[in-house]
Each structure stands twice: as structure tokens, then as C-alpha cells.
Scaffold this active site. Structure first.
Site, mmCIF file in Angstrom:
data_model
loop_
_atom_site.group_PDB
_atom_site.id
_atom_site.type_symbol
_atom_site.label_atom_id
_atom_site.label_comp_id
_atom_site.label_asym_id
_atom_site.label_seq_id
_atom_site.Cartn_x
_atom_site.Cartn_y
_atom_site.Cartn_z
ATOM 1 N N SER A 193 0.842 -7.919 -1.392
ATOM 2 C CA SER A 193 2.035 -8.924 -0.716
ATOM 3 C C SER A 193 0.657 -9.240 -0.264
ATOM 4 C CB SER A 193 1.977 -8.113 0.527
ATOM 5 O OG SER A 193 1.217 -7.971 1.890
ATOM 6 N N THR A 196 0.280 -1.183 0.083
ATOM 7 C CA THR A 196 -0.050 -0.146 0.341
ATOM 8 C C THR A 196 0.769 1.571 0.257
ATOM 9 O OG1 THR A 196 -1.845 -0.516 1.508
ATOM 10 C CG2 THR A 196 -1.855 1.391 1.691
ATOM 11 N N THR A 210 1.642 -4.879 3.495
ATOM 12 C CA THR A 210 1.351 -5.273 5.374
ATOM 13 C C THR A 210 0.389 -6.506 5.224
ATOM 14 O OG1 THR A 210 -1.027 -4.260 5.749
ATOM 15 C CG2 THR A 210 0.819 -3.092 6.696
ATOM 16 N N ASP A 211 0.000 -7.144 4.650
ATOM 17 C CA ASP A 211 -1.092 -8.488 4.921
ATOM 18 C C ASP A 211 -0.133 -9.630 4.844
ATOM 19 O OD1 ASP A 211 -3.534 -6.776 3.891
ATOM 20 O OD2 ASP A 211 -3.236 -7.323 1.965
HETATM 21 N N1 LIG Z 1 -1.493 -2.041 3.933
HETATM 22 C C1 LIG Z 1 -1.328 -3.048 2.860
HETATM 23 O O1 LIG Z 1 0.081 -2.665 2.349
HETATM 24 C C2 LIG Z 1 -2.045 -3.905 2.501
HETATM 25 C C3 LIG Z 1 -1.686 -4.573 0.907
HETATM 26 N N2 LIG Z 1 -2.751 -5.310 0.184
HETATM 27 C C4 LIG Z 1 -0.936 -5.318 0.740
HETATM 28 O O2 LIG Z 1 -0.677 -5.732 1.885
HETATM 29 O O3 LIG Z 1 0.471 -5.940 0.194
#
Ligand SMILES: NC(=O)C[C@H](N)C(=O)O
Length: 330
Positions: free
Chosen positions: A54, A12, A85-86
């Protein structure tokens, strides 16, 4: 001044709104340029390794990140990995096993809102990660997020929307960061540089099976052609159904055939102990059944992929599994 390498992988933090939703589109160089004050902390260089959500991060990408760090290890004092983050908790755990006893810090960070969002958490997370990576007392793999420093094997994405996305599971945060001040809660033993160990192979045939009421033990047979290890998320502190003998038979024949099983709990906190209830005890001392205690499922996945990438001998698998690495079990 310290030399820090920032390895950009997407997430993100690097995302822009497209017709189909948020997707990574911003480069690591652009992200670094959006954060004031970096030049006062360190000399930063950026490596754009990939630019993916991710959700699409797999063991082959973990190895790419590992390679990028090891190829550049001698030229930098610390590393910051920008990551979605995922699945960050999985990657942080994987790097903890692939690169062990690193006196140079390897910090993962990302954000819940894109850098371009006016209310973003990206700037502070990126700034504090670089600050932590450039600090003399930092070492090993960790996540820096929302002012918390979490050991690489103890992170879990616990919230999908708040800035406070990560918790440190069953282990204290290593430190908190308030503005530019690092307050350490845990004094890490600094590894000797010559003790650095790195590994380049993983076995990705690891499956997580969560028990739910009425789940059928035949699932073990269906999985056996595809997987070498099962991580069994039992009920509570370690309950496995005994209304018939189907689970006992399936589990014992899985391990007795030389395959790996690690038992954990589906309860997020305080870990597993098969020895407490009758519905677990018969599994607690059967040869080959690995007990995960207070490890996170993310770390068990990464640890088994790492171990099975090194050996298929049951005794050696157990020896490595029970060895504490980067605070993964107490
Ligand atoms: N906050 C994030 O980074 C979520 C995103 N979908 C990822 O994991 O790439």
C-alpha cells in the site's frame, strides 16, 4: 444468505518473503481459502484488482477501487477491501468521500503479519471483516482491524508492529468484535438507498506541510507551482510562528490568490482551534482559510482531493469542507 464481494489489492496480508523483503504474492482466492467459516456467513466472491504494497497506493488506485465497488454495487450486499495497513487510513478516507451514504457496508482490512505466518492476525481480521460486512446493521465505509470497527474517516495507523495497528482518532469506535459477536457502541443512521452518491474525480495537488522550528515560509512559494492546496500542521492547538511576518504574508497571499489552505494540528488528539492563542488568532477568520477542527490529516488530504476534484470555487470548497461526511468532523 448475503452476497459479499472481496476486492484484493495486496498488503502484508497477501505478502510472502522474497529476496528483497516482504512483497504481495498471494491471491485473494488463496487468502479466502485460508480462512475457515466464511461459507457459514455469506456467499463470497473475490475480485483481484491489483497486488501491491500500500506504499504504492495513490489516488489513481483509490479510483480503481471506487470503480470496482460501483460497477458491482447492485450485485452484492457488502464489500471487503483487502489492503496494506500503511496507507489504509488514506484509502478508507478517500472511499468515504468517493462513495457517500452507502447503505451497503464497505469494509477495509489487512494484517500486520502475512497469512502464511504461523502467528498471523490475518485470519481473524479477514473473518471479522466479512462478518461485519454481512451484518444487517452495517453501512458506509469503515476499517475492521484487531476486533475494532473504525469509521473510514477516523482511522490512523498508530503502531507499526502490534496487531492493534489502528486507532479511531477523536471519535469513538463504531463497534468492537469479539470472536463472532459484534458489539455496537454507536448506532449508525442507515442511509436511504436512493441517497447513495458517488464521485469519479480527484485533484491530487494537495500537500501536507508540518511546521517545525525554523521552517522557512518561502516554502509556500516553492510549493505554489506544484500544489493547489496546503494542509498546514501547526503547533499545539493552532500556533503559527509570528517572530516575523513571513508566515502571515505567505499564508494570506496563498489564499488570497485563490488557492486552498486547511489548518490543522500536528498533535494527534483533540484537534485544532486557531482562536485560542495570539499565535493563531489572526488566521482564524481570514476568508478562505479552512479550519479542520478534529479531523485527521489523512481525511483532510482525501477530502481536499475530492473537493478540488469537484470545484475550484472558494465558497463551494468551504461549504463542502465543513459538511460532515462519514463522521469526519463533529
Ligand atoms: N501491514 C502492512 O500491510 C504493511 C505493508 N507495507 C502495506 O501497507 O502494504
Amino acid at each position: 444468505m448475503k452476497n459479499i464481494l472481496m476486492i484484493a489489492t495486496g498488503g502484508t496480508i497477501a505478502s510472502k518473503e522474497g529476496d528483497l523483503g516482504l512483497t504481495p504474492a498471494v491471491t485473494g482466492e488463496e487468502l479466502a481459502a485460508s480462512v475457515p467459516g466464511i461459507k457459514d456467513i455469506c456467499h463470497l466472491e473475490v475480485l483481484q484488482l491489483m497486488n501491491i504494497d500500500s506504499t504504492n497506493m495513490r489516488p489513481r488506485q483509490w479510483l480503481m477501487i471506487r470503480d470496482a465497488i460501483m460497477e458491482n454495487y447492485n450485485n452484492y450486499d457488502g464489500f471487503v477491501v483487502l489492503h496494506g495497513t500503511d496507507t489504509m487510513a488514506y484509502t478508507a478516507a478517500a472511499l468515504s468521500y468517493l462513495i457517500q451514504d452507502s447503505v451497503k457496508p464497505i469494509v477495509l482490512t489487512g494484517s500486520q503479519k502475512p497469512m502464511a505466518n504461523p502467528y498471523t492476525d490475518a485470519k481473524i481480521n479477514l473473518f471479522q471483516s466479512i462478518l461485519y460486512a454481512a451484518d444487517d446493521l452495517s453501512c458506509n465505509v469503515c476499517i475492521v482491524f484487531n476486533g475494532k470497527v473504525v469509521a473510514g474517516t477516523r482511522g490512523r495507523k498508530q503502531r507499526t508492529r502490534s496487531f492493534d495497528a489502528f486507532d479511531s482518532m477523536n471519535f469513538p469506535e463504531l463497534a468492537i468484535i469479539r470472536d463472532s459477536r459484534i458489539i455496537r457502541y454507536y448506532t449508525e443512521e442507515r442511509p436511504a438507498p436512493q441517497n447513495l452518491k458517488s464521485y469519479a474525480s480527484l485533484n491530487d495537488r494537495v500537500f501536507v506541510l508540518k511546521l517545525t522550528p525554523e521552517v522557512k515560509a518561502e516554502i509556500f512559494d516553492l510549493l505554489s507551482g506544484h500544489y493547489d492546496a496546503i494542509i498546514l500542521e501547526t503547533f499545539g492547538i493552532g500556533g503559527i510562528p509570528e517572530y516575523d511576518d513571513s508566515f502571515e504574508k505567505a499564508i494570506f497571499s496563498w489564499v488570497d490568490s485563490g488557492k486552498t489552505i486547511a489548518v490543522t494540528t500536528q498533535v494527534p488528539e483533540e484537534g485544532c482551534d486557531l482562536g485560542v492563542y495570539q499565535v493563531g488568532k489572526k488566521f482564524s477568520n481570514h476568508k478562505g482559510i479552512l479550519k479542520s477542527d478534529d479531523m485527521t490529516t489523512e481525511s483532510i488530504v482525501a477530502k481536499l482531493m475530492w473537493i478540488l476534484g469537484q470545484t475550484d470555487k472558494q465558497d463551494e470548497i468551504a461549504r463542502l469542507f465543513y459538511r460532515e461526511i462519514n463522521h469526519d468532523r463533529v
